[in-house]
Design a protein around this motif. Structure first.
Motif, PDB file in Angstrom:
ATOM      1  N   PHE A   1      20.625  77.294 -24.873  1.00 34.60           N
ATOM      2  CA  PHE A   1      20.917  78.710 -24.644  1.00 34.60           C
ATOM      3  C   PHE A   1      22.298  79.078 -25.182  1.00 34.60           C
ATOM      4  O   PHE A   1      23.293  78.449 -24.800  1.00 34.60           O
ATOM      5  N   ASP A   2      22.356  80.098 -26.022  1.00 38.06           N
ATOM      6  CA  ASP A   2      23.645  80.714 -26.325  1.00 38.06           C
ATOM      7  C   ASP A   2      24.070  81.410 -25.030  1.00 38.06           C
ATOM      8  O   ASP A   2      23.232  81.693 -24.163  1.00 38.06           O
ATOM      9  N   PHE A   3      25.358  81.708 -24.900  1.00 31.57           N
ATOM     10  CA  PHE A   3      25.851  82.289 -23.652  1.00 31.57           C
ATOM     11  C   PHE A   3      26.125  83.792 -23.765  1.00 31.57           C
ATOM     12  O   PHE A   3      25.378  84.615 -23.250  1.00 31.57           O
ATOM     13  N   ASP A   4      27.195  84.160 -24.478  1.00 34.93           N
ATOM     14  CA  ASP A   4      27.619  85.564 -24.565  1.00 34.93           C
ATOM     15  C   ASP A   4      26.572  86.438 -25.246  1.00 34.93           C
ATOM     16  O   ASP A   4      26.202  86.192 -26.395  1.00 34.93           O
ATOM     17  N   GLY A   5      26.100  87.436 -24.522  1.00 39.11           N
ATOM     18  CA  GLY A   5      25.122  88.362 -25.100  1.00 39.11           C
ATOM     19  C   GLY A   5      23.688  87.910 -24.888  1.00 39.11           C
ATOM     20  O   GLY A   5      22.775  88.725 -24.790  1.00 39.11           O
ATOM     21  N   THR A   6      23.474  86.600 -24.832  1.00 42.51           N
ATOM     22  CA  THR A   6      22.126  86.066 -24.614  1.00 42.51           C
ATOM     23  C   THR A   6      21.831  85.978 -23.122  1.00 42.51           C
ATOM     24  O   THR A   6      20.848  86.536 -22.639  1.00 42.51           O
ATOM     25  N   LEU A   7      22.714  85.293 -22.395  1.00 45.44           N
ATOM     26  CA  LEU A   7      22.547  85.180 -20.941  1.00 45.44           C
ATOM     27  C   LEU A   7      23.391  86.212 -20.194  1.00 45.44           C
ATOM     28  O   LEU A   7      23.175  86.444 -19.012  1.00 45.44           O
ATOM     29  N   THR A   8      24.349  86.813 -20.908  1.00 49.31           N
ATOM     30  CA  THR A   8      25.225  87.811 -20.275  1.00 49.31           C
ATOM     31  C   THR A   8      25.060  89.182 -20.933  1.00 49.31           C
ATOM     32  O   THR A   8      24.600  89.282 -22.061  1.00 49.31           O
ATOM     33  N   TYR A   9      25.491  90.201 -20.218  1.00 49.28           N
ATOM     34  CA  TYR A   9      25.473  91.564 -20.765  1.00 49.28           C
ATOM     35  C   TYR A   9      26.712  91.807 -21.627  1.00 49.28           C
ATOM     36  O   TYR A   9      26.720  92.690 -22.469  1.00 49.28           O
ATOM     37  N   LYS A  10      27.778  91.061 -21.360  1.00 49.99           N
ATOM     38  CA  LYS A  10      29.047  91.300 -22.043  1.00 49.99           C
ATOM     39  C   LYS A  10      29.611  90.017 -22.622  1.00 49.99           C
ATOM     40  O   LYS A  10      29.293  88.927 -22.159  1.00 49.99           O
ATOM     41  N   ASP A  11      30.486  90.197 -23.626  1.00 52.21           N
ATOM     42  CA  ASP A  11      31.221  89.059 -24.179  1.00 52.21           C
ATOM     43  C   ASP A  11      32.265  88.648 -23.140  1.00 52.21           C
ATOM     44  O   ASP A  11      33.029  89.482 -22.650  1.00 52.21           O
ATOM     45  N   THR A  12      32.306  87.370 -22.798  1.00 55.69           N
ATOM     46  CA  THR A  12      33.195  86.943 -21.716  1.00 55.69           C
ATOM     47  C   THR A  12      34.641  86.714 -22.157  1.00 55.69           C
ATOM     48  O   THR A  12      35.533  86.687 -21.314  1.00 55.69           O
ATOM     49  N   MET A  13      34.880  86.543 -23.456  1.00 55.74           N
ATOM     50  CA  MET A  13      36.246  86.263 -23.898  1.00 55.74           C
ATOM     51  C   MET A  13      37.198  87.396 -23.510  1.00 55.74           C
ATOM     52  O   MET A  13      38.208  87.163 -22.843  1.00 55.74           O
ATOM     53  N   PHE A  14      36.879  88.621 -23.900  1.00 54.87           N
ATOM     54  CA  PHE A  14      37.750  89.758 -23.577  1.00 54.87           C
ATOM     55  C   PHE A  14      37.825  89.979 -22.069  1.00 54.87           C
ATOM     56  O   PHE A  14      38.885  90.250 -21.523  1.00 54.87           O
TER      57      PHE A  14
END
Length: 195
Positions: A7-20
């Motif tokens: 699984f990719d994480f940011d955008g795939t499992l989440t609604y937002k990019d977690t870095m920012f």
């Protein structure tokens, strides 16, 4: 049937990019000052005139360099506690919850830094393959250990992690062009599956 889920994480499992989100949470004052300073680099990046890894490293470093591992890990756990309920996609959580863990292995494969993604990987009961932050004397140097875990590097990391083991089926999930190598390499690639 032995399966491997990637699984990719940011955008795939989440609604937002977690870095920012994480950097702003970690130190909002520093974040806004450095964000303003990095705007020219973000513009060049959008125009494909700048290397994404360099911009990413520069921005993360500008906020976290010199911080102790202990403090970053503590803030990462608090960040997870506060945000996981808001940013993880419900469809993704439902899917992951129903994975038969007896016959499968799951990897969270992300370009985000291991530092703030680890609590999410632990929560989702997945092995973490991420861009690694470099620490010397327990202080973050602002550099990465090895390559940014993106594009072809995602496939390299998975191959290294499963070296010598056989899976009947490898299933991957992603949401950007940077995930294409992983999706194409897998037996079954899903693009924006949880959107």
């Amino acid at each position: 049937m032995k399966k491997l889920y990637c699984f990719d994480f940011d955008g795939t499992l989440t609604y937002k990019d977690t870095m920012f989100l994480f950097l702003k949470f970690y130190n909002s004052t520093k974040f806004y000052v450095q964000f303003a300073k990095h705007i020219p680099l973000f513009v060049l990046l959008k125009l494909n005139l700048m290397d994404a890894e360099k911009v990413k490293k520069s921005f993360i470093s500008s906020v976290l360099k010199g911080e102790s591992r202990k403090n970053i890990e503590l803030k990462s756990q608090i960040f997870f506690d506060l945000f996981h309920g808001k940013i993880l996609r419900e469809h993704a959580l439902e899917f992951i919850k129903n994975i038969d863990r007896t016959q499968t292995e799951s990897f969270l494969v992300t370009a985000s830094l291991d530092i703030w993604v680890k609590p999410f990987a632990d929560y989702l009961k997945m092995n973490l393959l991420a861009t690694q932050g470099e620490f010397i004397d327990e202080k973050f140097t602002g550099n990465f250990l090895g390559k940014n875990c993106n594009g072809d590097e995602k496939v390299n990391r998975i191959k290294m992690a499963i070296s010598g083991r056989k899976f009947d089926k490898i299933i991957a999930f992603g949401d950007t062009e940077a995930d294409r190598p992983m999706l194409n390499w897998s037996d079954e690639g899903h693009y924006k599956f949880f959107h």
